[in-house]
Design a protein around this motif. Structure first.
Motif, short mmCIF file in Angstrom:
data_model
loop_
_atom_site.label_atom_id
_atom_site.label_comp_id
_atom_site.label_asym_id
_atom_site.label_seq_id
_atom_site.Cartn_x
_atom_site.Cartn_y
_atom_site.Cartn_z
N SER A 1 -7.93 50.71 92.85
CA SER A 1 -8.85 50.54 93.98
C SER A 1 -10.07 51.43 93.79
N ALA A 2 -11.13 51.11 94.54
CA ALA A 2 -12.34 51.93 94.48
C ALA A 2 -12.03 53.38 94.87
N GLU A 3 -11.19 53.54 95.87
CA GLU A 3 -10.82 54.89 96.32
C GLU A 3 -10.09 55.65 95.23
N GLU A 4 -9.20 54.95 94.52
CA GLU A 4 -8.46 55.58 93.43
C GLU A 4 -9.41 56.05 92.33
N LEU A 5 -10.34 55.16 91.93
CA LEU A 5 -11.27 55.49 90.85
C LEU A 5 -12.12 56.69 91.24
N LEU A 6 -12.68 56.67 92.44
CA LEU A 6 -13.52 57.80 92.89
C LEU A 6 -12.70 59.08 92.95
N GLY A 7 -11.46 58.97 93.42
CA GLY A 7 -10.59 60.14 93.50
C GLY A 7 -10.30 60.72 92.12
N CYS A 8 -10.07 59.83 91.15
CA CYS A 8 -9.79 60.29 89.78
C CYS A 8 -11.03 60.95 89.16
N ILE A 9 -12.22 60.39 89.42
CA ILE A 9 -13.45 61.00 88.91
C ILE A 9 -13.60 62.41 89.48
N ARG A 10 -13.37 62.54 90.78
CA ARG A 10 -13.48 63.87 91.41
C ARG A 10 -12.45 64.84 90.82
N ASP A 11 -11.22 64.36 90.63
CA ASP A 11 -10.18 65.23 90.07
C ASP A 11 -10.57 65.74 88.69
N VAL A 12 -11.07 64.83 87.87
CA VAL A 12 -11.48 65.21 86.51
C VAL A 12 -12.62 66.23 86.56
N ASN B 1 -13.12 68.34 88.76
CA ASN B 1 -12.56 69.60 89.26
C ASN B 1 -11.59 70.23 88.26
N GLY B 2 -11.55 69.66 87.04
CA GLY B 2 -10.73 70.26 85.99
C GLY B 2 -9.29 69.81 85.97
N GLU B 3 -8.95 68.75 86.72
CA GLU B 3 -7.58 68.28 86.76
C GLU B 3 -7.37 67.10 85.81
N ILE B 4 -6.11 66.83 85.51
CA ILE B 4 -5.74 65.63 84.76
C ILE B 4 -5.51 64.53 85.80
N ALA B 5 -6.16 63.38 85.62
CA ALA B 5 -6.15 62.36 86.68
C ALA B 5 -5.58 61.03 86.18
N PHE B 6 -4.73 60.43 87.01
CA PHE B 6 -4.16 59.12 86.70
C PHE B 6 -4.19 58.25 87.95
N SER B 7 -4.46 56.95 87.76
CA SER B 7 -4.33 56.04 88.89
C SER B 7 -2.85 55.85 89.19
N ARG B 8 -2.54 55.35 90.36
CA ARG B 8 -1.15 55.26 90.83
C ARG B 8 -0.26 54.53 89.84
N GLU B 9 -0.72 53.39 89.33
CA GLU B 9 0.12 52.61 88.42
C GLU B 9 0.38 53.33 87.11
N VAL B 10 -0.62 54.09 86.64
CA VAL B 10 -0.43 54.86 85.40
C VAL B 10 0.63 55.93 85.62
N LYS B 11 0.61 56.58 86.77
CA LYS B 11 1.64 57.58 87.08
C LYS B 11 3.02 56.95 87.01
N GLU B 12 3.15 55.73 87.55
CA GLU B 12 4.44 55.04 87.52
C GLU B 12 4.87 54.74 86.09
N ILE B 13 3.91 54.29 85.26
CA ILE B 13 4.21 53.99 83.86
C ILE B 13 4.71 55.24 83.14
N MET B 14 4.03 56.35 83.39
CA MET B 14 4.34 57.57 82.65
C MET B 14 5.64 58.24 83.12
N THR B 15 6.07 57.92 84.32
CA THR B 15 7.30 58.55 84.81
C THR B 15 8.54 57.70 84.57
N ARG B 16 8.36 56.48 84.06
CA ARG B 16 9.54 55.68 83.70
C ARG B 16 10.19 56.30 82.47
N PRO B 17 11.49 56.45 82.46
CA PRO B 17 12.16 57.01 81.29
C PRO B 17 11.94 56.13 80.06
N SER B 18 11.66 56.76 78.95
CA SER B 18 11.57 56.04 77.68
C SER B 18 12.59 56.65 76.72
#
Length: 212
Positions: A112-123, A125-142
């Motif tokens: 979403s637009a809100e997600e993208l803007l939030g991720c830009i702001r996080d980056v 501010n020096g943070e590592i940023a992921f959209s919600r779906e990416v967080k879900e992908i990365m937390t699935r056990p592999s």
């Protein structure tokens, strides 16, 4: 070489519709300042030689350069430029490759637009940023994530959490009443325990192991 301009945000994407959509979104956010756009990696690298860019939204599927390699080239040419990958690619291996090459985050184009803007702001501010779906992908056990979970101390867990919040070594040292040297030692120990090369990989490994 002196830099001619300080561009806060650049967009590198070979789809004009995507570029125009993001530009329209950014026009509503005056704190992001001037934005420029490119439809290929070669033109952006040429631009970067003479201009400072704070954040680049980088499509990793470009017509002339592999975006994953381009990310590495951007960081080599301009270490202070922050790269936020913007992609339709949902493979965990691709996300990890971009992070390993220096990206500060990964956003899917269906965010979403809100997600993208939030991720830009996080980056920014020096943070590592992921959209919600990416967080879900990365937390699935592999299969690779199911290896033995490293044993970490209470202090290492505290430092790991603060690193995930985007805190600097100096800020962590101040908050935990430690010397910056001690914080760096703990961070190096964490990198070794998780068998990773940098803080971004460390945070993703910790997320996969459910330690964050």
């Amino acid at each position: 070489m002196s830099k001619d301009n300080n561009i806060i945000l650049a967009i590198v994407d070979d789809h004009p519709v995507v570029i125009e959509g993001i530009k329209a979104l950014l026009r509503q956010e005056p704190d992001f300042g001037v934005s420029v756009s490119f439809t290929n990696g070669t033109d952006f690298l040429s631009f970067l030689k003479g201009n400072e860019v704070q954040v680049v939204l980088l499509d990793i599927m470009l017509p002339d350069i592999n975006g994953i390699e381009l990310c590495k080239e951007i960081k080599a040419q301009s270490p202070d430029t922050l790269v936020l990958a913007l992609s339709n690619q949902v493979e965990r291996s691709i996300i990890l490759q971009v992070l390993q090459n220096g990206a500060s985050g990964y956003v899917l184009k269906n965010a979403s637009a809100e997600e993208l803007l939030g991720c830009i702001r996080d980056v920014m501010n020096g943070e590592i940023a992921f959209s919600r779906e990416v967080k879900e992908i990365m937390t699935r056990p592999s299969k690779t994530a199911l290896k033995e979970i490293p044993t970490i101390t209470k202090r290492e867990k505290e430092i790991l959490q603060l690193l995930a919040e985007g805190k600097t070594t100096a800020a962590i040292a101040e908050q935990l009443l430690l010397s910056p040297l001690t914080v760096d030692t703990h961070r190096r120990n964490l990198l070794q325990k998780f068998k990773v090369n940098n803080s971004a990989e460390l945070i993703m490994a910790a997320v996969q192991q459910r330690l964050l």
